[in-house]
Design an enzyme around this catalytic site. Structure first.
Site, PDB file in Angstrom:
ATOM      1  N   TYR A 177      46.947 113.111   3.641  1.00  0.00           N
ATOM      2  CA  TYR A 177      45.683 113.406   4.314  1.00  0.00           C
ATOM      3  C   TYR A 177      45.906 114.379   5.474  1.00  0.00           C
ATOM      4  O   TYR A 177      47.036 114.808   5.724  1.00  0.00           O
ATOM      5  CB  TYR A 177      45.010 112.106   4.747  1.00  0.00           C
ATOM      6  CG  TYR A 177      44.713 111.181   3.590  1.00  0.00           C
ATOM      7  CD1 TYR A 177      44.074 111.656   2.446  1.00  0.00           C
ATOM      8  CD2 TYR A 177      45.102 109.844   3.607  1.00  0.00           C
ATOM      9  CE1 TYR A 177      43.823 110.828   1.363  1.00  0.00           C
ATOM     10  CE2 TYR A 177      44.853 108.999   2.518  1.00  0.00           C
ATOM     11  CZ  TYR A 177      44.220 109.504   1.399  1.00  0.00           C
ATOM     12  OH  TYR A 177      43.977 108.697   0.315  1.00  0.00           O
ATOM     13  N   ALA A 399      38.134  84.719 -21.717  1.00  0.00           N
ATOM     14  CA  ALA A 399      36.703  84.441 -21.564  1.00  0.00           C
ATOM     15  C   ALA A 399      36.433  82.944 -21.604  1.00  0.00           C
ATOM     16  O   ALA A 399      35.737  82.387 -20.735  1.00  0.00           O
ATOM     17  CB  ALA A 399      35.901  85.151 -22.657  1.00  0.00           C
ATOM     18  N   GLU A 418      40.494  75.188 -28.939  1.00  0.00           N
ATOM     19  CA  GLU A 418      41.248  76.366 -29.364  1.00  0.00           C
ATOM     20  C   GLU A 418      41.852  76.081 -30.731  1.00  0.00           C
ATOM     21  O   GLU A 418      42.526  75.069 -30.928  1.00  0.00           O
ATOM     22  CB  GLU A 418      42.344  76.697 -28.350  1.00  0.00           C
ATOM     23  CG  GLU A 418      43.426  77.645 -28.826  1.00  0.00           C
ATOM     24  CD  GLU A 418      42.885  78.998 -29.286  1.00  0.00           C
ATOM     25  OE1 GLU A 418      43.380  79.510 -30.310  1.00  0.00           O
ATOM     26  OE2 GLU A 418      41.944  79.530 -28.648  1.00  0.00           O
ATOM     27  N   GLN A 426      44.408  87.361 -26.579  1.00  0.00           N
ATOM     28  CA  GLN A 426      45.050  88.669 -26.608  1.00  0.00           C
ATOM     29  C   GLN A 426      45.964  88.910 -25.415  1.00  0.00           C
ATOM     30  O   GLN A 426      46.882  89.732 -25.488  1.00  0.00           O
ATOM     31  CB  GLN A 426      43.983  89.764 -26.669  1.00  0.00           C
ATOM     32  CG  GLN A 426      43.184  89.793 -27.952  1.00  0.00           C
ATOM     33  CD  GLN A 426      44.038  90.161 -29.152  1.00  0.00           C
ATOM     34  OE1 GLN A 426      44.790  91.121 -29.126  1.00  0.00           O
ATOM     35  NE2 GLN A 426      43.930  89.376 -30.215  1.00  0.00           N
TER      36      GLN A 426
END
Length: 653
Positions: A177, A399, A418, A426
């Site tokens: 910066y 989820a 499950e 995944q």
């Protein structure tokens, strides 16, 4: 054991200037995209107050532009006018009422400008007219009059912070910066007393600090953030950082150390280093940097856990630790560490997807594991459900796990079903790719939360609507995931074809010349290409997109592409496959339409996304129960959407 016994250094107070910070945990400055119209709003207050409430010692506010030319994005805070003071005062009061100390970052990007509010290319200023390659900015060299104006704007902004009750300011000379542009002889090509020798190049920072001291006296802490090494051939290195800190030491109250620069793709990775970098990877550089310095030193860079921070401080590498992503992922981390609840800490996995990834898309900050972050006004308190119900969650991926945790936390009686042997979906495969092992932390964290929430977990069982009705369930959240998608390819031969996920599930890896066909631009195609190349295959990555990893956060993408380059992976872009024969793959160039052929192929690996495991016809079977589809079985996306779906569905149950 008490916190003082477990973390004697981390939970000890430290004096910086006129301020005593209650512990060494720092929520460092980071863009959130929460403010609107350049001012503090209730969303930002709620976001920072949440971290203060749970025991963060020091909170450093995101960058505040000191001058109208400092607008490097369209969604930053501005401190260039007195009208900003009330907002900063609300923020200071919100954090300080919980015992946290609040500092503000004073900022001018110089040539490091990402975008403007109206889409036009803005006028950028720097020490000299040297172009910036990452954002393709050609700055205008600052006149002496403009330099003096910007110097005074730093002082005016500091005064506004002081009036608002903020206890310190941090000048950003990090990441290339404006102050760093003056320090860098390859960027600063001036021939006046702001360029040339080191004494001239550091003059801008001297004048900024002195102007702040004149304006506010010694009652406001003044610190400097600087990159210990910009990690770029044209950036400043450790020698300049050391010289700068030694030269300015008597003017400062503390220093904050990071790495990298915003000016290049390689250097910018270190702004928010992804999971491929080891924890606290800058500690040795910090240790050498502070030799001979008496300034308190703050270190940031993949410090995710309290024990890591404790070791950094104990070893003398730093006095305070920036733990920003750790606190985005788990705002209650300090409280949990204090009460010796290490297992309860939701550990950051360094995925960069919803924190810096959101910022780069102009979206409010969040976390794929904890979507409540950045959404405190909506999800700050989960609350109890008005009516307690028996809830079934079908599918144990991210989820389903998140939905079960939140539903149980709200008082429902929850059973998670499950069909497989283990939970995680995944995410269990994602962690098997090179450099992605930490992704498994998503599953580890959710497993601990399931246990604490009292969710009943049943594995290796498939359920039907009829059995759930018979067992008395009143609500069903379906999270059964997705199946790999195979595009239609004209088959004119016997070329072996595999799905990418099959290679992560124990299947022997193919050798020879392997083509990975990637239509998603995500971690799967990149990761499988790297995995195969590391195992000795000659790999071509054919991408139906603009570039590899197009859907990934840039720091994750760029570090991955660098590894593929080093491994000799060939990368083709704009490539849509339409056919195969015994040893060739036929593609179109998606922009020009010309045919392309990859010859001498031994194996084709497909990374083409997924299709929902629940079809519209399947959905009709659930007519007898109130059902909500979440995660990939609703629409295949990423872990972020899956976890957020779980939160939303459970809150609506």
């Amino acid at each position: 054991m008490s916190a003082q016994e477990l973390f004697p250094h981390l939970f000890s107070p430290i004096r910086i200037g006129t301020v005593t910070i209650p512990n060494r945990i720092v929520f460092t400055g980071h863009d959130t995209c929460l403010p609107e119209d350049g001012v503090v709003n209730e969303a930002l207050v709620a976001y920072l107050e949440r971290r203060a409430r749970h025991g963060t010692g020091l909170i450093v506010l995101q960058v505040s532009g000191v001058h109208d030319t400092a607008r490097y994005t369209s969604h930053m805070l501005m401190a260039h006018e007195d009208a900003c003071i009330p907002g900063y005062r609300r923020l200071a009061q919100a954090c300080q009422r919980h015992g946290s100390v609040l500092f503000a970052q004073l900022f001018h990007p110089g040539r490091e400008i990402m975008e403007s509010s109206d889409g036009l290319k803005p006028v950028a200023y720097s020490a000299s007219g040297v172009p910036q390659e990452r954002f393709r900015v050609m700055p205008r060299g600052l006149s002496r009059t403009k330099i003096h104006e910007i110097v005074e704007s730093f002082a005016d902004a500091a005064r506004r912070m002081h009036e608002a009750g903020i206890q310190g300011v941090e000048i950003l000379a990090s990441h290339g910066y404006l102050p760093a542009q003056f320090l860098n002889p390859l960027v600063n090509r001036r021939n006046d007393d702001y360029g040339g020798s080191f004494a001239n190049r550091v003059r801008f920072l001297e004048e900024v600090i002195d102007a702040i001291r004149r304006e506010v006296g010694d009652g406001l802490v003044v610190g400097l953030r600087i990159s210990c090494d910009e990690r770029d051939e044209e950036g400043i290195g450790e020698d300049v950082a050391i010289d700068t800190l030694r030269h300015l030491e008597n003017r400062l109250d503390y220093a904050s150390i990071v790495a990298g620069t915003s000016a290049s793709l390689g250097g910018s990775v270190h702004i928010v280093p992804p999971m491929t970098y080891e924890s606290a990877y800058l500690r040795e550089e910090a240790r050498s940097l502070r030799a001979g310095l008496s300034l308190p030193l703050m270190l940031t860079g993949r410090i995710n856990q309290p024990h890591e921070a404790e070791e950094v401080i104990r070893s003398g590498a730093a006095d305070l630790c920036g733990m920003t992503r750790a606190l985005i992922c788990d705002p209650a981390m300090p409280d949990k560490a204090r009460r010796n609840d290490a297992d309860g800490i939701r550990a950051c996995i360094g995925c960069n997807q919803a924190c810096i990834g959101h910022f780069h898309r102009g979206l409010p900050v969040s976390c794929i594991q904890y979507p409540e972050s950045g959404r405190e006004l909506r999800y700050g308190e989960l609350g109890r459900a008005e009516t307690t119900r028996r809830v079934a969650v079908i599918g144990g991926g991210p989820a389903g796990m998140k939905a079960a945790v939140v539903a149980a936390t709200r008082g429902h009686r929850v059973t998670l079903f499950e069909a497989g042997r283990r939970l995680g979906g995944q995410a269990n495969l994602a962690q098997l790719l090179p450099g992605r092992s930490e992704f498994g932390g998503l599953v580890t964290n959710l497993l601990e939360e399931l246990k604490r929430a009292g969710v009943e977990v049943t594995t290796q069982r498939r359920v039907t609507p009829e059995t759930l009705i018979e067992e008395g369930f009143e609500r069903v959240l379906v999270a059964t995931g997705a199946r790999p998608y195979a595009p239609s390819l004209e088959g004119l031969g016997e070329l072996p074809v595999s799905q990418a996920v099959e290679l992560l599930d124990g299947t022997a890896l193919p050798g020879g010349h392997v083509v990975v066909y990637d239509t998603q631009g995500d971690w799967v195609g990149l990761g499988v290409a790297e995995l195969l190349a590391r195992e000795g295959a000659r790999v071509t990555l054919a991408i139906n997109g603009l570039h590899p990893g197009e859907a990934l956060q840039s720091y994750v993408r760029d570090s991955s592409v660098a590894r593929l380059h080093d491994l000799g992976v060939r990368m083709m872009t704009y490539a849509r496959a339409f056919g195969v024969d015994d040893d060739s793959i036929y593609l179109y160039h998606t922009a020009g339409g010309e045919p392309m052929v990859i010859e001498g192929v031994d194996h084709l690996v497909l990374s083409c996304g997924a299709t929902p495991a629940v079809s519209p016809e399947d959905e009709e079977r659930w007519a007898g129960l109130p059902v909500t589809l979440i995660g990939d079985c609703l629409a295949p996306r990423t872990a972020e959407e899956a976890v957020y779906d779980g939160l939303k569905a459970a809150m609506a149950t």
